[in-house]
Enzyme design. Structure first.
Site, mmCIF file in Angstrom:
data_model
loop_
_atom_site.group_PDB
_atom_site.id
_atom_site.type_symbol
_atom_site.label_atom_id
_atom_site.label_comp_id
_atom_site.label_asym_id
_atom_site.label_seq_id
_atom_site.Cartn_x
_atom_site.Cartn_y
_atom_site.Cartn_z
ATOM 1 N N LYS A 22 -10.847 -7.976 6.008
ATOM 2 C CA LYS A 22 -10.904 -6.573 6.459
ATOM 3 C C LYS A 22 -10.364 -5.629 5.392
ATOM 4 C CE LYS A 22 -7.416 -4.931 8.679
ATOM 5 N NZ LYS A 22 -6.467 -3.844 8.781
ATOM 6 N N ASN A 23 -9.216 -5.956 4.827
ATOM 7 C CA ASN A 23 -8.590 -4.994 3.911
ATOM 8 C C ASN A 23 -9.311 -4.900 2.568
ATOM 9 O OD1 ASN A 23 -6.818 -4.179 5.856
ATOM 10 N ND2 ASN A 23 -5.176 -5.565 5.206
ATOM 11 N N ARG A 122 5.293 4.474 6.171
ATOM 12 C CA ARG A 122 4.053 4.363 5.398
ATOM 13 C C ARG A 122 3.696 5.602 4.564
ATOM 14 N NH1 ARG A 122 -0.224 0.771 8.539
ATOM 15 N NH2 ARG A 122 -0.536 0.053 6.416
ATOM 16 N N ASP A 305 1.848 -9.394 6.829
ATOM 17 C CA ASP A 305 0.847 -9.434 7.906
ATOM 18 C C ASP A 305 0.872 -10.759 8.674
ATOM 19 O OD1 ASP A 305 0.116 -6.913 7.177
ATOM 20 O OD2 ASP A 305 -1.774 -7.480 6.225
ATOM 21 N N ARG A 397 -9.035 -4.042 15.965
ATOM 22 C CA ARG A 397 -9.124 -3.341 14.669
ATOM 23 C C ARG A 397 -9.405 -4.321 13.541
ATOM 24 N NH1 ARG A 397 -4.830 1.376 14.067
ATOM 25 N NH2 ARG A 397 -5.958 1.496 12.140
HETATM 26 C C1 EPZ Z 1 -1.933 -2.712 3.064
HETATM 27 O O1 EPZ Z 1 -1.261 -1.565 3.535
HETATM 28 C C2 EPZ Z 1 -2.633 -3.288 4.269
HETATM 29 N N1 EPZ Z 1 -3.543 -2.286 4.816
HETATM 30 C C3 EPZ Z 1 -1.629 -3.720 5.320
HETATM 31 O O2 EPZ Z 1 -2.340 -4.417 6.315
HETATM 32 C C4 EPZ Z 1 -0.614 -4.685 4.704
HETATM 33 O O3 EPZ Z 1 0.407 -4.940 5.640
HETATM 34 C C5 EPZ Z 1 0.010 -4.085 3.442
HETATM 35 O O4 EPZ Z 1 -1.039 -3.670 2.521
HETATM 36 C C6 EPZ Z 1 0.929 -5.038 2.695
HETATM 37 O O5 EPZ Z 1 0.222 -6.175 2.336
HETATM 38 C C7 EPZ Z 1 -4.727 -2.063 4.262
HETATM 39 O O6 EPZ Z 1 -5.109 -2.691 3.285
HETATM 40 C C8 EPZ Z 1 -5.600 -1.042 4.881
HETATM 41 P P1 EPZ Z 1 1.392 -1.075 0.708
HETATM 42 P P2 EPZ Z 1 -0.694 -0.503 2.511
HETATM 43 O O7 EPZ Z 1 1.010 0.188 0.050
HETATM 44 O O8 EPZ Z 1 -1.613 -0.457 1.344
HETATM 45 C C9 EPZ Z 1 5.512 1.327 0.373
HETATM 46 C C10 EPZ Z 1 -2.928 -5.039 8.476
HETATM 47 O O9 EPZ Z 1 -2.328 -5.502 9.462
HETATM 48 N N2 EPZ Z 1 4.726 2.448 -0.147
HETATM 49 O O10 EPZ Z 1 1.191 -2.359 -0.025
HETATM 50 O O11 EPZ Z 1 -0.471 0.745 3.278
HETATM 51 C C11 EPZ Z 1 5.218 1.043 1.842
HETATM 52 O O12 EPZ Z 1 5.956 1.873 2.694
HETATM 53 C C12 EPZ Z 1 -2.327 -3.928 7.664
HETATM 54 O O13 EPZ Z 1 -4.060 -5.409 8.117
HETATM 55 C C13 EPZ Z 1 5.365 3.567 -0.613
HETATM 56 O O14 EPZ Z 1 6.593 3.671 -0.594
HETATM 57 O O15 EPZ Z 1 0.670 -1.166 2.125
HETATM 58 C C14 EPZ Z 1 5.600 -0.412 1.944
HETATM 59 O O16 EPZ Z 1 6.989 -0.532 2.110
HETATM 60 C C15 EPZ Z 1 -1.041 -3.464 8.240
HETATM 61 N N3 EPZ Z 1 4.610 4.607 -1.110
HETATM 62 C C16 EPZ Z 1 5.218 -0.973 0.576
HETATM 63 O O17 EPZ Z 1 5.131 0.153 -0.299
HETATM 64 C C17 EPZ Z 1 3.249 4.534 -1.162
HETATM 65 O O18 EPZ Z 1 2.622 5.491 -1.639
HETATM 66 C C18 EPZ Z 1 3.924 -1.726 0.529
HETATM 67 O O19 EPZ Z 1 2.897 -0.969 1.159
HETATM 68 C C19 EPZ Z 1 2.607 3.371 -0.702
HETATM 69 C C20 EPZ Z 1 3.360 2.340 -0.194
#
Ligand code: EPZ
Length: 430
Positions: A22-23, A122, A305, A397
């Site tokens: 999905k992602n 997020r 996840d 989802r």
């Molecule tokens: C992706 O989210 C996935 N979503 C999430 O999957 C998954 O949990 C996550 O990656 C981690 O693997 C999609 O791909 C649509 P990150 P993402 O940016 O990209 C911080 C599921 O269940 N951060 O890797 O939003 C953030 O808060 C979903 O399928 C910042 O601080 O995650 C987190 O602590 C849920 N600033 C860390 O980085 C930013 O601008 C990692 O988040 C971006 C992120």
């Protein structure tokens, strides 16, 4: 309201086919709009998030056809507007990929601030920092992210935190920029590599995806291609844990075992047998699970996840386990539901302390988000008696035909809409 009703206690046995990631699909669909040519994408999961993404693309004029359930043909030759302010798009996190794609192709994008599962605050500051490093002017106004540039030029970006979304988004925006972009401290998840491979198939020059430094040499244009999305690592992991918690014997097929290593190794640690073959992994659980400690980390670490699914398993283990959630600060909201099923788990901040119990007992519970919802279904499958799971829209989802695939390996689960359907199910399974 639709809910799952489950009669627990049956070991799951058999084979299950895993769908496309999905992602990866969310990003690849968005990236497909970066060429005027037609792109054919295979192995797209038919889940709510990908369907919302397709709907948003159509809302700006992208032509999308679906020759079959998992194949999507995209043609973005005529894109009317570069602004997406769709009510649905706010609900999915992956909508932010349309900013990188549209900004990269048209030098401007306006997209509603993304929503997604409620698992923490997020932020998207790193995405915006990346776009700015490429020369874009980025601001947030009236709930929209507005990014504009006269032209994008390659830049050097250090991501303060490893972020899957920011890595992919900046990579997309950079492929058509003038000059070379370097992303340091990049995420290494399999879907980052998948998106890079897809972009390269469209004529981009992305090197180093899968390591923590990605180098992107801007090209003039991208062209059409055919591409098949990688299997979903998390869907596969969820079924592997379904085998573990029900003392079952399940072969998950159409997977890349290398992507599942951190999951397989935890299963072995808690006493399951895991056999890998070319495109399948078999998980056999014959005895009570053992305890362990888990810390969620970016790939190749144990995925956030999969945190709810392993917590459900450890809740039934022999001993005390500690699960530390290092990625999102609000990802233990399902624990209260699990406690209602008899689990003995205490959450302190980002740490869950789990004293394993012999069994869960069925209860009426609610899915708080996608992965936690799936994990609660696993708890219901392992529990004594009947469990009902509300708010299954979250599960839908990201899991295609979840109940049907589980029934295929012997689960007693049904999606019901009315009390009458629920009674019918209970009568059927006894
Ligand atoms: C992706 O989210 C996935 N979503 C999430 O999957 C998954 O949990 C996550 O990656 C981690 O693997 C999609 O791909 C649509 P990150 P993402 O940016 O990209 C911080 C599921 O269940 N951060 O890797 O939003 C953030 O808060 C979903 O399928 C910042 O601080 O995650 C987190 O602590 C849920 N600033 C860390 O980085 C930013 O601008 C990692 O988040 C971006 C992120």
């Amino acid at each position: 309201m639709e809910q799952y009703v489950i009669k627990g206690g049956a070991p799951l046995v058999g084979e299950v086919e895993i769908g496309g990631a999905k992602n990866a699909a969310l990003a690849i669909l968005a990236a497909a709009t970066m060429t005027d040519d037609t792109v054919l994408i295979e192995n797209v999961p038919d889940v709510r998030d990908t369907n919302v993404m397709i709907q948003a693309m159509e809302s700006i004029g992208v032509r999308v056809e679906r020759p079959d359930r998992h194949t999507v043909k995209v043609c973005a030759k005529v894109v009317r507007v570069h602004s997406i302010e769709d009510d649905y798009i706010k609900k999915i996190r992956g909508s932010y990929y349309l900013i990188g794609a549209l900004l990269g192709k048209y030098n401007e994008a306006e997209v509603s601030l993304p929503g997604g599962c409620n698992i923490g605050s997020r932020p998207i500051d790193l995405h915006l920092k990346g776009f700015r490093a490429l020369g874009a002017d980025v601001r947030i106004s009236h709930g929209l992210i507005i990014a504009k540039a006269d032209k994008l030029t390659g830049g050097h970006i250090y991501l303060d935190k490893v972020s899957v979304g920011a890595t992919i988004n900046v990579m997309m925006a950079a492929v058509l920029a003038e000059g070379t972009t370097i992303i340091e401290n990049a995420a290494k998840e399999p879907h980052v590599v998948d998106v890079a491979n897809f972009l390269n198939r469209m004529g981009a020059s992305v090197k180093g995806a899968g390591t923590d430094v990605i180098r992107i040499k801007g090209v003039q244009r991208l062209h059409g291609t055919d591409y098949a999305i990688i299997p979903d690592q998390i869907e596969a992991g969820t079924f592997m844990f379904a085998a573990a918690v029900t003392k079952g014997d399940v072969t998950v097929k159409n997977v890349i075992p290398k992507h599942l290593e951190s999951i397989s190794s935890k299963l072995v640690e808690i006493g399951c047998q895991v056999e890998e073959s070319d495109e399948a992994v078999r998980v056999v659980a014959t005895k009570r699970l053992g305890h362990t400690h888990v810390n969620t980390l970016p790939y190749p670490g144990f995925p956030t996840d999969m945190q709810p699914q392993i917590t459900v398993a450890l809740g039934l283990s022999n001993g005390t386990s500690i699960v530390t959630e290092s990625i999102f600060e609000n990802r233990f909201r399902y624990v209260d539901e699990l406690v209602r099923m008899g689990a003995n788990i205490k959450v302190e901040g980002s740490v869950a302390i789990i004293d394993g119990v012999e069994k869960y007992t069925g209860a009426g519970i609610t899915a708080p988000d996608l992965r936690a919802g799936a994990a609660l279904v696993l708890a219901g499958l392992a529990a004594e008696g009947f469990t009902t799971v509300d708010d299954i829209k979250y599960i839908e989802r990201g899991y295609e035909d979840f109940d049907e695939k589980l029934r295929g390996i012997g689960a007693m689960i049904e999606k019901v809409n009315t009390e009458k359907e629920m009674q019918k199910f209970k009568f059927k399974v006894g």
